[in-house]
Design an enzyme around this catalytic site. Structure first.
Site, PDB file in Angstrom:
ATOM      1  CG  HIS A   1      -1.813   1.145   1.377  1.00 37.85           C
ATOM      2  ND1 HIS A   1      -3.182   1.045   1.278  1.00 37.85           N
ATOM      3  CD2 HIS A   1      -1.575   2.463   1.631  1.00 37.85           C
ATOM      4  CE1 HIS A   1      -3.736   2.235   1.440  1.00 37.85           C
ATOM      5  NE2 HIS A   1      -2.773   3.116   1.676  1.00 37.85           N
ATOM      6  CD  GLU A   2       1.555   3.340   3.733  1.00 34.97           C
ATOM      7  OE1 GLU A   2       1.664   4.425   3.100  1.00 34.97           O
ATOM      8  OE2 GLU A   2       0.582   3.078   4.466  1.00 34.97           O
TER       9      GLU A   2
ATOM     10  CG  HIS B   1       0.261   6.048  -0.585  1.00 32.51           C
ATOM     11  ND1 HIS B   1      -0.834   6.382  -1.346  1.00 32.51           N
ATOM     12  CD2 HIS B   1      -0.235   5.611   0.611  1.00 32.51           C
ATOM     13  CE1 HIS B   1      -1.940   6.153  -0.655  1.00 32.51           C
ATOM     14  NE2 HIS B   1      -1.601   5.685   0.528  1.00 32.51           N
TER      15      HIS B   1
END
Length: 227
Positions: free
Chosen positions: A124-125, A128
């Site tokens: 997820h990160e 980003h």
């Protein structure tokens, strides 16, 4: 300051037994034991988090693919990814991790259930991270933020059917056919709600809906939703 010998081997066992029984335990010793116990647990969590992080960087197909994509965007395909930008630490907030354009990725060692939860969080990160490099995201711009949250929740694996089913089961409102999309939307709204420029959860939902179609359909750098 306590010596390391007090926190290891037989001496730690003795202190633990004394704490549990209360025999001969002064208030000062009780407080010191509780402080030392917390420090031991934090160290254990931290070491485990870094162990899992390193394993994922080496073996997870999703993490490895994202690292390669980020490396190509950052300095070129021949440069090495700086894994020191992925740190483990204690988090007081109820979240699994975070991303900052200058500081990198934070993995919340005390919020990660297991190795596979860390994989989802790290993926997820990393999405980003990829978005920030590719599109120079303004994280205070709600539409920018919402779009990256939609992509991160959709592509990381945290909203795949089995994970969502484990969280919600057959509770009212769970739909097998659109479970993935419902999960992505819900998590994106929660994240955008925490943006200082967001007025309310309803405001966050409105922003997420405005960018939904284009951002959910954008699976870059993957060809499709992989997990």
């Amino acid at each position: 300051m306590n010596s390391s010998g007090d926190n290891a081997g037989f001496e730690w066992w003795r202190r633990t037994m004394q704490y549990k029984t209360g025999i001969g335990l002064t208030p000062e010793e009780k407080t010191r034991y509780e402080d030392d116990s917390k420090a031991r647990e934090l160290k254990k969590e931290c070491l485990k988090c870094y162990e899992y992080r390193d394993w994922m960087l080496k073996y997870s197909p999703t993490v490895r693919f994202m690292v390669q994509a980020i490396t190509k965007l950052n300095k070129g395909s021949d440069s090495k990814f700086d894994d020191s930008k992925i740190i483990c630490d204690y988090c007081p907030d109820w979240k699994g991790g975070g991303f900052h354009p200058e500081l990198g990725i934070l993995l919340c060692q005390n919020r990660l259930r297991d190795k596979w939860h860390l994989e989802d969080t790290l993926s997820h990160e990393l999405i980003h991270y990829f978005d920030d490099l590719k599109w120079q995201i303004d994280w205070l711009n709600l539409k920018h933020h919402a779009c990256s949250e939609i992509r991160a929740s959709s592509l990381s694996g945290e909203c795949r059917f089995w994970e969502e089913f484990k969280r919600r089961g057959f509770r009212t409102g769970f739909h097998v056919a659109r479970g993935h999309q419902d999960c992505v939307r819900r998590r994106a709204i929660i994240s955008v709600s925490g943006n200082p420029n967001c007025q309310s959860k309803e405001h966050a939902a409105k922003i997420v809906d405005e960018v939904w179609d284009s951002c959910f359909a954008d699976t870059r750098p993957f060809d499709e939703i992989y997990r």
